[in-house]
Design a protein around this motif. Sequence first.
Motif, PDB file in Angstrom:
ATOM      1  N   LEU A 176       0.805   0.586   7.135  1.00 30.56           N
ATOM      2  CA  LEU A 176       1.430   1.913   7.549  1.00 30.56           C
ATOM      3  C   LEU A 176       2.407   2.729   8.529  1.00 30.56           C
ATOM      4  O   LEU A 176       3.480   2.594   8.809  1.00 30.56           O
ATOM      5  CB  LEU A 176       0.103   3.052   7.210  1.00 30.56           C
ATOM      6  N   TYR A 177       1.721   2.099   9.524  1.00 33.61           N
ATOM      7  CA  TYR A 177       2.156   1.774  11.063  1.00 33.61           C
ATOM      8  C   TYR A 177       4.194   1.299  10.218  1.00 33.61           C
ATOM      9  O   TYR A 177       5.097   1.371  11.098  1.00 33.61           O
ATOM     10  CB  TYR A 177       2.663   0.918  12.196  1.00 33.61           C
ATOM     11  N   GLU A 178       4.094  -0.301  10.063  1.00 31.03           N
ATOM     12  CA  GLU A 178       4.961  -0.717  10.028  1.00 31.03           C
ATOM     13  C   GLU A 178       5.946  -0.128   9.390  1.00 31.03           C
ATOM     14  O   GLU A 178       7.658  -0.199   8.328  1.00 31.03           O
ATOM     15  CB  GLU A 178       4.817  -2.283  10.074  1.00 31.03           C
ATOM     16  N   SER A 179       4.977  -0.021   7.561  1.00 30.66           N
ATOM     17  CA  SER A 179       6.358   1.069   6.679  1.00 30.66           C
ATOM     18  C   SER A 179       6.681   2.145   7.769  1.00 30.66           C
ATOM     19  O   SER A 179       8.669   2.247   7.006  1.00 30.66           O
ATOM     20  CB  SER A 179       5.494   1.372   5.652  1.00 30.66           C
ATOM     21  N   LEU A 180       6.384   2.639   8.012  1.00 27.04           N
ATOM     22  CA  LEU A 180       6.795   4.287   8.618  1.00 27.04           C
ATOM     23  C   LEU A 180       8.304   3.675   9.679  1.00 27.04           C
ATOM     24  O   LEU A 180       9.317   4.328   9.814  1.00 27.04           O
ATOM     25  CB  LEU A 180       5.963   4.919   9.198  1.00 27.04           C
ATOM     26  N   TYR A 209       0.246  -6.315  -5.028  1.00 26.47           N
ATOM     27  CA  TYR A 209       1.381  -7.279  -4.089  1.00 26.47           C
ATOM     28  C   TYR A 209       2.443  -7.076  -4.468  1.00 26.47           C
ATOM     29  O   TYR A 209       3.420  -6.929  -3.872  1.00 26.47           O
ATOM     30  CB  TYR A 209       0.418  -8.019  -3.424  1.00 26.47           C
ATOM     31  N   ALA A 210       2.112  -7.402  -5.601  1.00 26.52           N
ATOM     32  CA  ALA A 210       3.790  -8.326  -6.363  1.00 26.52           C
ATOM     33  C   ALA A 210       4.384  -6.982  -7.199  1.00 26.52           C
ATOM     34  O   ALA A 210       5.293  -6.834  -6.664  1.00 26.52           O
ATOM     35  CB  ALA A 210       3.501  -9.227  -7.777  1.00 26.52           C
ATOM     36  N   PHE A 211       4.315  -6.276  -7.416  1.00 26.81           N
ATOM     37  CA  PHE A 211       4.841  -4.543  -7.766  1.00 26.81           C
ATOM     38  C   PHE A 211       5.328  -4.133  -6.334  1.00 26.81           C
ATOM     39  O   PHE A 211       6.598  -3.555  -6.524  1.00 26.81           O
ATOM     40  CB  PHE A 211       3.982  -3.513  -8.535  1.00 26.81           C
ATOM     41  N   CYS A 212       5.317  -4.010  -5.657  1.00 22.28           N
ATOM     42  CA  CYS A 212       5.486  -3.616  -4.023  1.00 22.28           C
ATOM     43  C   CYS A 212       7.078  -4.455  -3.412  1.00 22.28           C
ATOM     44  O   CYS A 212       7.998  -4.181  -3.393  1.00 22.28           O
ATOM     45  CB  CYS A 212       4.937  -4.013  -3.506  1.00 22.28           C
ATOM     46  N   ILE A 213       6.384  -6.228  -3.801  1.00 21.30           N
ATOM     47  CA  ILE A 213       7.376  -6.478  -3.549  1.00 21.30           C
ATOM     48  C   ILE A 213       8.925  -7.117  -4.654  1.00 21.30           C
ATOM     49  O   ILE A 213      10.183  -6.276  -4.402  1.00 21.30           O
ATOM     50  CB  ILE A 213       6.957  -7.983  -3.727  1.00 21.30           C
ATOM     51  N   ILE A 253       8.762  -0.531   1.270  1.00 16.07           N
ATOM     52  CA  ILE A 253       7.942  -0.451   0.626  1.00 16.07           C
ATOM     53  C   ILE A 253       7.279  -1.902   0.204  1.00 16.07           C
ATOM     54  O   ILE A 253       5.727  -1.290  -0.246  1.00 16.07           O
ATOM     55  CB  ILE A 253       8.727  -0.622  -0.932  1.00 16.07           C
ATOM     56  N   GLY A 254       7.609  -2.659   0.313  1.00 18.12           N
ATOM     57  CA  GLY A 254       6.646  -4.412   0.196  1.00 18.12           C
ATOM     58  C   GLY A 254       5.650  -3.711   0.667  1.00 18.12           C
ATOM     59  O   GLY A 254       4.639  -4.846   0.923  1.00 18.12           O
ATOM     60  N   ARG A 255       5.441  -3.577   2.446  1.00 18.52           N
ATOM     61  CA  ARG A 255       4.035  -3.580   3.373  1.00 18.52           C
ATOM     62  C   ARG A 255       3.360  -2.852   2.516  1.00 18.52           C
ATOM     63  O   ARG A 255       1.645  -2.893   2.795  1.00 18.52           O
ATOM     64  CB  ARG A 255       4.758  -2.461   4.413  1.00 18.52           C
ATOM     65  N   TRP A 256       3.002  -2.039   0.954  1.00 20.43           N
ATOM     66  CA  TRP A 256       2.230  -1.360   0.517  1.00 20.43           C
ATOM     67  C   TRP A 256       1.161  -2.055   0.084  1.00 20.43           C
ATOM     68  O   TRP A 256      -0.087  -2.018  -0.087  1.00 20.43           O
ATOM     69  CB  TRP A 256       2.615  -0.174  -0.430  1.00 20.43           C
TER      70      TRP A 256
END
Length: 351
Positions: A179-183, A24-28, A139-142
């Motif tokens: 995934l929906y929100e990321s896209l 989570y931290a890495f994505c942020i 990216i953060g949503r992952w």
Amino acid sequence: MDLAYIPSPSTGVVHLGPLPLRGYAFCIIIGVFVAVWYGNKRWIARGGKAGTVADIAVWAVPFGLVGGRLYHVITDYQLYFGEGRDWVDAFKIWEGGLGIWGAVALGAVGAWIGCRRRGIPLPAYADAIAPAIAFAQAIGRWGNWFNQELYGRPTDLPWALEISEGVNREAGLYHPTFLYESLWCVGTALLVIWADRRFRLGHGRAFALYVAAYCAGRAWIEYMRVDEAHHILGLRLNVWTAMLVFTLAVVYIAVSARLRPGREEIVEPAAAGQGTSGADGEKDADDRKDGGGEESGEGSEGSAGDQAASAAGPASGSGSVSSGGMPGSEATSPGRDAEDDPAGSGSPNRS
């Protein structure tokens, strides 16, 4: 038997000795770096200085993280202050829980402080970084995927998300709303980039378009989620928030376009002082071709005289007056290239 689905990671933490590395931290963190990098490119294209976006991000990012956490804790207070809960968990940001509404709102306060210190208009800065923020959100949503959280209703679609048994969750296949929100965020960023180039959005309208587009997607994605949330008149709180913010963003676009059409010509005074670019550069170049207008009285002959003096180099001497130039104007001094003339500053910047 389900033949296709999106697997979730068995753990969101990898231990490197005593140091825990959390997905989570890495994505942020990766999202922040991408936002600063791409925002810097757009800021330079708008006529700003390299490094300004990073300098202002030093203020905006910490404010945004605090705002995002505050919004989450306030709207989901029962997770931290209810019976059997530990209020210390409210500070464990690495375990997930950031509200984008609070992150953008308080992050804007930090950006305003940074812009004010640099003498930069906040709307111009916001326009430059708007699509960069959307990419960062994508990216953060992952991070939610690593934590197996914020998924939607059960589904048997081929792209269903596999969730394992855990605290406050049941094993099964669910809509991958992360995934929906990321896209959707990627699409929002591309929309803002296109609209900004097509309509030359300014005075905060590119940022408002990002907000409106994101809210439009967040409303239906939020409606699909099944995690615990407060409801008002049958709708989740974040759905109401998305609709309200969407309305405010659209109103701002309409009012701003009427009161302040066009785009800012100068976004960073310090950068403008180093050389003229864009439409102003072309105008200054035309003025110099005309010999400075009525004050010169010599027209193109003055420009020819200046060029001759420049070609003479050291032989002309420093401070000599060109025969056809403006009264009191100086010829090019030794060691100064003709490229130093602001008239040759280049073509308009495009974002």
